[in-house]
Scaffold this motif. Structure first.
Motif, PDB file in Angstrom:
ATOM      1  N   LEU A 227      -4.149  57.913  15.980  1.00 22.56           N
ATOM      2  CA  LEU A 227      -3.294  57.233  15.009  1.00 22.56           C
ATOM      3  C   LEU A 227      -2.052  56.654  15.678  1.00 22.56           C
ATOM      4  O   LEU A 227      -1.611  55.545  15.343  1.00 22.56           O
ATOM      5  N   ASN A 228      -1.476  57.387  16.625  1.00 20.59           N
ATOM      6  CA  ASN A 228      -0.331  56.858  17.364  1.00 20.59           C
ATOM      7  C   ASN A 228      -0.727  55.613  18.154  1.00 20.59           C
ATOM      8  O   ASN A 228       0.047  54.655  18.251  1.00 20.59           O
ATOM      9  N   TRP A 229      -1.933  55.633  18.710  1.00 21.18           N
ATOM     10  CA  TRP A 229      -2.405  54.459  19.453  1.00 21.18           C
ATOM     11  C   TRP A 229      -2.541  53.243  18.546  1.00 21.18           C
ATOM     12  O   TRP A 229      -2.289  52.106  18.959  1.00 21.18           O
ATOM     13  N   LEU A 230      -2.933  53.487  17.289  1.00 22.90           N
ATOM     14  CA  LEU A 230      -3.084  52.362  16.364  1.00 22.90           C
ATOM     15  C   LEU A 230      -1.787  51.588  16.186  1.00 22.90           C
ATOM     16  O   LEU A 230      -1.802  50.394  15.886  1.00 22.90           O
ATOM     17  N   TRP A 231      -0.641  52.286  16.386  1.00 17.15           N
ATOM     18  CA  TRP A 231       0.639  51.593  16.251  1.00 17.15           C
ATOM     19  C   TRP A 231       0.879  50.593  17.374  1.00 17.15           C
ATOM     20  O   TRP A 231       1.746  49.738  17.267  1.00 17.15           O
ATOM     21  N   THR A 232       0.126  50.693  18.437  1.00 17.86           N
ATOM     22  CA  THR A 232       0.271  49.717  19.516  1.00 17.86           C
ATOM     23  C   THR A 232      -0.487  48.437  19.207  1.00 17.86           C
ATOM     24  O   THR A 232      -0.326  47.446  19.919  1.00 17.86           O
ATOM     25  N   ARG A 233      -1.312  48.456  18.175  1.00 14.76           N
ATOM     26  CA  ARG A 233      -2.055  47.269  17.768  1.00 14.76           C
ATOM     27  C   ARG A 233      -1.200  46.421  16.831  1.00 14.76           C
ATOM     28  O   ARG A 233      -0.456  46.938  16.008  1.00 14.76           O
ATOM     29  N   GLU A 234      -1.336  45.135  16.942  1.00 21.78           N
ATOM     30  CA  GLU A 234      -0.554  44.239  16.080  1.00 21.78           C
ATOM     31  C   GLU A 234      -1.219  44.031  14.723  1.00 21.78           C
ATOM     32  O   GLU A 234      -0.568  43.560  13.777  1.00 21.78           O
ATOM     33  N   GLU A 235      -2.501  44.384  14.590  1.00 21.83           N
ATOM     34  CA  GLU A 235      -3.204  44.164  13.333  1.00 21.83           C
ATOM     35  C   GLU A 235      -2.670  45.097  12.242  1.00 21.83           C
ATOM     36  O   GLU A 235      -2.322  46.247  12.517  1.00 21.83           O
ATOM     37  N   ARG A 236      -2.649  44.613  11.012  1.00 19.61           N
ATOM     38  CA  ARG A 236      -2.141  45.405   9.889  1.00 19.61           C
ATOM     39  C   ARG A 236      -3.255  45.985   9.011  1.00 19.61           C
ATOM     40  O   ARG A 236      -3.050  46.982   8.331  1.00 19.61           O
ATOM     41  N   GLU A 237      -4.418  45.342   8.989  1.00 22.50           N
ATOM     42  CA  GLU A 237      -5.559  45.837   8.200  1.00 22.50           C
ATOM     43  C   GLU A 237      -6.690  46.146   9.178  1.00 22.50           C
ATOM     44  O   GLU A 237      -7.260  45.242   9.796  1.00 22.50           O
ATOM     45  N   ILE A 238      -6.999  47.432   9.320  1.00 20.06           N
ATOM     46  CA  ILE A 238      -7.929  47.872  10.349  1.00 20.06           C
ATOM     47  C   ILE A 238      -9.009  48.750   9.727  1.00 20.06           C
ATOM     48  O   ILE A 238      -8.710  49.676   8.969  1.00 20.06           O
ATOM     49  N   ALA A 239     -10.251  48.446  10.048  1.00 17.61           N
ATOM     50  CA  ALA A 239     -11.364  49.320   9.657  1.00 17.61           C
ATOM     51  C   ALA A 239     -11.649  50.281  10.804  1.00 17.61           C
ATOM     52  O   ALA A 239     -11.643  49.891  11.972  1.00 17.61           O
ATOM     53  N   VAL A 240     -11.885  51.538  10.460  1.00 15.72           N
ATOM     54  CA  VAL A 240     -12.210  52.562  11.454  1.00 15.72           C
ATOM     55  C   VAL A 240     -13.528  53.201  11.046  1.00 15.72           C
ATOM     56  O   VAL A 240     -13.624  53.815   9.981  1.00 15.72           O
ATOM     57  N   VAL A 241     -14.552  53.048  11.874  1.00 13.05           N
ATOM     58  CA  VAL A 241     -15.867  53.628  11.586  1.00 13.05           C
ATOM     59  C   VAL A 241     -16.057  54.823  12.510  1.00 13.05           C
ATOM     60  O   VAL A 241     -16.167  54.675  13.722  1.00 13.05           O
ATOM     61  N   SER A 242     -16.094  56.019  11.915  1.00 13.53           N
ATOM     62  CA  SER A 242     -16.075  57.238  12.721  1.00 13.53           C
ATOM     63  C   SER A 242     -17.029  58.274  12.132  1.00 13.53           C
ATOM     64  O   SER A 242     -18.066  57.914  11.584  1.00 13.53           O
ATOM     65  N   HIS A 243     -16.655  59.548  12.211  1.00  9.68           N
ATOM     66  CA  HIS A 243     -17.557  60.658  11.917  1.00  9.68           C
ATOM     67  C   HIS A 243     -16.906  61.671  10.974  1.00  9.68           C
ATOM     68  O   HIS A 243     -15.680  61.729  10.840  1.00  9.68           O
ATOM     69  N   SER A 244     -17.739  62.501  10.374  1.00 12.16           N
ATOM     70  CA  SER A 244     -17.291  63.450   9.369  1.00 12.16           C
ATOM     71  C   SER A 244     -16.220  64.408   9.888  1.00 12.16           C
ATOM     72  O   SER A 244     -15.127  64.511   9.317  1.00 12.16           O
TER      73      SER A 244
END
Length: 321
Positions: A227-244
């Motif tokens: 989640l902290n890494w996501l703050w380095t991205r400039e995008e504001r709407e992000i889909a995350v496809v992951s696991h249970s």
């Protein structure tokens, strides 16, 4: 562009030629990080502000559209006999026909709701079932030879019996090791080798261990780093496809300052191919992005003293005189 150009990719995971693999450093510390979760203690008469609505600057928020992969062959086998999770037969498991039906239904929802037009980036775990889900839900339309863009997925990738999927008119895809499933012991959670892309730390899967299962608190640590890494991205709407397990353990940290019913919306297990949208809020100044919609006002400048400020100023001036 013909399918044969992509036949050099290894097995299912390498049948996703247009997915970029992130080089985000991965570490697996034994102690979880100290989370800086802020909550207010202010109160108004007759109302506890901690159970009321909250306000945050828009530019310090990201919208995450969290998706668990569709049904995999390991899910079916594990439901029948839990020991099947230990079987090499389900190494880097692919989706079932029912799983692909779940993908088609979620894709329909994403397009009908308008969400497909909002998402700027798709983050995906580098396992076959998550990449199949991500490409099936958020990818372009059916791929046709002669289109000058590489396919996201070639025909029949990972025993899918599906046509190729184009990368035309879809957001970029980035595979990230940090959002992988619970590491260790279960072969279904071990990824195939990646021979074409070298930005990641290792071609082989050196994170998964055959005799050691990742602890829940270690998943939490990894989730917070993600989640902290996501703050380095400039995008504001992000889909995350992951696991249970990854989604559940990561989200379990949040919602403690909310009403129990709200926490239950956040901290519950995901069904196969479930999509849940949440807002990630920077309450501790992790981000550095500037607001793009805020406007400073007073252009051109003029007399605009608010009445309450003017009243206070007049009272102070009177006391001074």
């Amino acid at each position: 562009m013909t399918q044969s150009k992509w036949e050099k990719w290894k097995r299912g995971i390498s049948n996703m030629p247009n997915i970029v693999y992130s080089s985000v450093p991965f570490s697996n510390p034994k102690k979880p990080i100290q989370l800086r979760l802020c909550c207010t203690s202010a109160s108004l008469s007759g109302m506890d502000i901690t159970t009321g609505p909250g306000l945050y600057p828009l530019h310090r928020c990201k919208t995450l559209h969290l998706v668990r992969h569709a049904q995999g062959v390991h899910n079916v086998a594990g439901e029948k006999d839990f020991s099947n999770y230990l079987s090499e037969e389900f190494f880097d498991a692919h989706l079932t026909p029912l799983g692909w039906q779940q993908v088609d239904n979620l894709r329909k929802h994403v397009h009908e709701s308008g969400l497909s037009k909002k998402i700027e980036l798709v983050i995906v775990s580098p396992l076959l079932r998550t990449m199949q889900t991500a490409v099936g839900v958020f990818g372009g339309e059916g791929y046709k030879d002669g289109i000058d863009v590489p396919p996201l997925m070639v025909e029949n990738a990972g025993k899918s019996n599906r046509p190729a999927i184009s990368s035309l008119n879809c957001p970029p895809f980035v595979a990230v090791e940090l959002c992988r499933e619970h590491l260790g012991v279960h072969p279904c959670d071990r990824r195939k080798s990646i021979s074409e892309y070298r930005p990641i730390d290792s071609d082989e899967d050196n994170l998964w261990e055959s005799n050691s299962r990742e602890k829940n608190e270690e998943i939490v640590t990894r989730g917070m780093k993600f989640l902290n890494w996501l703050w380095t991205r400039e995008e504001r709407e992000i889909a995350v496809v992951s696991h249970s397990s990854f989604l559940y353990q990561t989200l379990s940290v949040f919602g403690n300052d909310c009403h129990p019913s709200v926490k239950s919306e956040i901290c519950t297990h995901f069904a196969n191919c479930e999509l849940r949208s949440v807002v990630l809020v920077d309450r501790c100044m992790l981000g550095s992005d500037r607001a793009t919609t805020n406007y400073p006002g007073k252009i051109p400048s003029g007399l605009d003293l608010p009445s309450d400020v003017a009243d206070e100023k007049l009272s102070n001036d009177g006391a001074g005189n």
